[in-house]
Write a protein that holds these residues in place. Structure first.
Motif, PDB file in Angstrom:
ATOM      1  N   GLY A 266      44.679  23.214  40.528  1.00 54.99           N
ATOM      2  CA  GLY A 266      43.840  24.082  41.359  1.00 54.99           C
ATOM      3  C   GLY A 266      44.133  25.542  41.078  1.00 54.99           C
ATOM      4  N   MET A 267      45.409  25.852  40.848  1.00 55.23           N
ATOM      5  CA  MET A 267      45.781  27.223  40.498  1.00 55.23           C
ATOM      6  C   MET A 267      45.265  27.585  39.122  1.00 55.23           C
ATOM      7  SD  MET A 267      47.125  29.553  42.077  1.00 55.23           S
ATOM      8  CE  MET A 267      47.608  31.225  41.771  1.00 55.23           C
ATOM      9  N   TRP A 268      45.259  26.620  38.198  1.00 57.43           N
ATOM     10  CA  TRP A 268      44.706  26.880  36.866  1.00 57.43           C
ATOM     11  C   TRP A 268      43.224  27.220  36.989  1.00 57.43           C
ATOM     12  CZ3 TRP A 268      40.958  25.407  33.465  1.00 57.43           C
ATOM     13  CH2 TRP A 268      41.131  25.794  32.144  1.00 57.43           C
ATOM     14  N   ILE A 269      42.481  26.475  37.793  1.00 57.68           N
ATOM     15  CA  ILE A 269      41.054  26.752  37.991  1.00 57.68           C
ATOM     16  C   ILE A 269      40.861  28.111  38.668  1.00 57.68           C
ATOM     17  CG2 ILE A 269      38.996  25.993  39.262  1.00 57.68           C
ATOM     18  CD1 ILE A 269      40.008  23.095  38.780  1.00 57.68           C
ATOM     19  N   TYR A 270      41.725  28.417  39.632  1.00 60.91           N
ATOM     20  CA  TYR A 270      41.651  29.696  40.346  1.00 60.91           C
ATOM     21  C   TYR A 270      41.872  30.871  39.392  1.00 60.91           C
ATOM     22  CZ  TYR A 270      42.868  33.145  43.952  1.00 60.91           C
ATOM     23  OH  TYR A 270      42.924  34.250  44.745  1.00 60.91           O
ATOM     24  N   ILE A 271      42.902  30.788  38.555  1.00 56.46           N
ATOM     25  CA  ILE A 271      43.178  31.861  37.595  1.00 56.46           C
ATOM     26  C   ILE A 271      42.080  31.918  36.538  1.00 56.46           C
ATOM     27  CG2 ILE A 271      44.792  32.620  35.798  1.00 56.46           C
ATOM     28  CD1 ILE A 271      47.050  31.619  37.631  1.00 56.46           C
TER      29      ILE A 271
ATOM     30  N   LEU B 176      41.619  47.601  37.231  1.00 55.29           N
ATOM     31  CA  LEU B 176      40.967  47.808  38.525  1.00 55.29           C
ATOM     32  C   LEU B 176      39.930  46.725  38.830  1.00 55.29           C
ATOM     33  CD1 LEU B 176      40.486  51.674  38.479  1.00 55.29           C
ATOM     34  CD2 LEU B 176      42.164  50.352  39.778  1.00 55.29           C
ATOM     35  N   MET B 177      39.227  46.274  37.811  1.00 56.93           N
ATOM     36  CA  MET B 177      38.227  45.220  38.009  1.00 56.93           C
ATOM     37  C   MET B 177      38.905  43.931  38.459  1.00 56.93           C
ATOM     38  SD  MET B 177      34.921  44.747  37.802  1.00 56.93           S
ATOM     39  CE  MET B 177      34.364  46.018  36.695  1.00 56.93           C
ATOM     40  N   PHE B 178      40.007  43.580  37.814  1.00 59.62           N
ATOM     41  CA  PHE B 178      40.735  42.369  38.199  1.00 59.62           C
ATOM     42  C   PHE B 178      41.289  42.504  39.612  1.00 59.62           C
ATOM     43  CE2 PHE B 178      44.182  39.296  38.329  1.00 59.62           C
ATOM     44  CZ  PHE B 178      43.611  38.205  37.705  1.00 59.62           C
ATOM     45  N   GLN B 179      41.784  43.685  39.966  1.00 60.15           N
ATOM     46  CA  GLN B 179      42.277  43.898  41.327  1.00 60.15           C
ATOM     47  C   GLN B 179      41.172  43.674  42.355  1.00 60.15           C
ATOM     48  OE1 GLN B 179      43.973  47.837  41.535  1.00 60.15           O
ATOM     49  NE2 GLN B 179      46.036  47.003  41.488  1.00 60.15           N
ATOM     50  N   ALA B 180      39.988  44.170  42.060  1.00 63.97           N
ATOM     51  CA  ALA B 180      38.877  44.005  43.006  1.00 63.97           C
ATOM     52  C   ALA B 180      38.492  42.534  43.163  1.00 63.97           C
ATOM     53  CB  ALA B 180      37.672  44.820  42.536  1.00 63.97           C
ATOM     54  N   ILE B 181      38.429  41.821  42.062  1.00 62.10           N
ATOM     55  CA  ILE B 181      38.049  40.408  42.110  1.00 62.10           C
ATOM     56  C   ILE B 181      39.131  39.587  42.811  1.00 62.10           C
ATOM     57  CG2 ILE B 181      37.433  38.388  40.720  1.00 62.10           C
ATOM     58  CD1 ILE B 181      35.343  40.629  40.562  1.00 62.10           C
ATOM     59  N   VAL B 182      40.407  39.846  42.487  1.00 62.18           N
ATOM     60  CA  VAL B 182      41.486  39.072  43.098  1.00 62.18           C
ATOM     61  C   VAL B 182      41.586  39.373  44.591  1.00 62.18           C
ATOM     62  CG1 VAL B 182      43.533  40.543  42.793  1.00 62.18           C
ATOM     63  CG2 VAL B 182      43.751  38.100  42.554  1.00 62.18           C
ATOM     64  N   TRP B 183      41.268  40.590  44.999  1.00 59.82           N
ATOM     65  CA  TRP B 183      41.291  40.912  46.431  1.00 59.82           C
ATOM     66  C   TRP B 183      40.241  40.098  47.178  1.00 59.82           C
ATOM     67  CZ3 TRP B 183      37.747  43.494  49.690  1.00 59.82           C
ATOM     68  CH2 TRP B 183      38.263  43.781  50.951  1.00 59.82           C
ATOM     69  N   LEU B 184      39.057  39.996  46.607  1.00 61.56           N
ATOM     70  CA  LEU B 184      37.996  39.214  47.252  1.00 61.56           C
ATOM     71  C   LEU B 184      38.351  37.728  47.338  1.00 61.56           C
ATOM     72  CD1 LEU B 184      34.822  40.817  45.661  1.00 61.56           C
ATOM     73  CD2 LEU B 184      35.589  41.017  48.028  1.00 61.56           C
ATOM     74  N   CYS B 185      39.063  37.224  46.344  1.00 57.91           N
ATOM     75  CA  CYS B 185      39.396  35.799  46.320  1.00 57.91           C
ATOM     76  C   CYS B 185      40.678  35.482  47.084  1.00 57.91           C
ATOM     77  CB  CYS B 185      39.525  35.317  44.883  1.00 57.91           C
ATOM     78  SG  CYS B 185      37.992  35.403  43.956  1.00 57.91           S
ATOM     79  N   ASP B 186      41.623  36.414  47.111  1.00 59.08           N
ATOM     80  CA  ASP B 186      42.903  36.148  47.767  1.00 59.08           C
ATOM     81  C   ASP B 186      42.820  36.161  49.280  1.00 59.08           C
ATOM     82  OD1 ASP B 186      44.461  35.600  45.642  1.00 59.08           O
ATOM     83  OD2 ASP B 186      45.690  37.406  45.753  1.00 59.08           O
TER      84      ASP B 186
END
Length: 165
Positions: free
Chosen positions: A131-136, A36-46
């Motif tokens: 850039g995707m490596w930095i993003y992940i 759930l924590m990862f989902q919240a963070i990825v939602w804010l960034c995506d």
């Protein structure tokens, strides 16, 4: 289109099986919170990255509802992060923990690049593979910091607190 649908179904299957098989039963609470924590963070960034054209997802689940790839970013990658978080070595040397982190991020980035190059599930707009490596890396790092902060107080998870005596 058939290949993309099969890949999405495989992500759902491997995600469920991975969560059940690679996270011990006694650690499911920790794994689910990491999910759930990862989902919240990825939602804010995506949201901004898809809005400003850094990424796009031509083939996705629920295409009329959202432009975001729900299966990849909101199920599969959070499951991978929860497996990573539950199985990380907290007591190892700093070098082994850094290596473990970078290996996970690099393998997920490699998987992402293969999906981008050979399918229509993802397209990099203004973003490159590094850039995707930095993003992940950023997503994993911020999610790990938040999970570490949450699980810092072990007294919250003792059974005596939650019993109804």
């Amino acid at each position: 289109m058939l290949m993309e649908c099969l890949i999405l179904v495989a992500m759902w299957l491997f995600g469920f099986l991975g969560f059940i098989l690679f996270i011990p039963h006694k650690e499911w609470r920790k794994g689910f919170l990491a999910f759930l924590m990862f989902q919240a963070i990825v939602w804010l960034c995506d949201m901004p990255s898809f809005q400003f054209g850094l990424l796009s997802a031509p083939v996705r689940v629920l295409p009329k509802a959202t432009d975001l790839p729900l299966t990849i970013n909101y199920f599969f990658y959070p499951v991978l992060f929860s497996i990573f978080y539950v199985n990380k070595r907290a007591k190892g040397s700093l070098w082994s923990r850094i290596t473990y982190f970078f290996v996970w991020v690099s393998i997920i980035t490699l998987f992402d690049v293969v999906i981008e190059r050979f399918t229509d599930l993802l397209e990099y707009g203004l973003l490159s593979w590094w850039g995707m490596w930095i993003y992940i890396w950023l997503l994993f790092f911020v999610s790990q910091v938040c999970c570490n902060w949450f699980f810092k107080d072990k007294a919250l998870f003792r059974a005596e607190i939650w019993s109804t005596k």
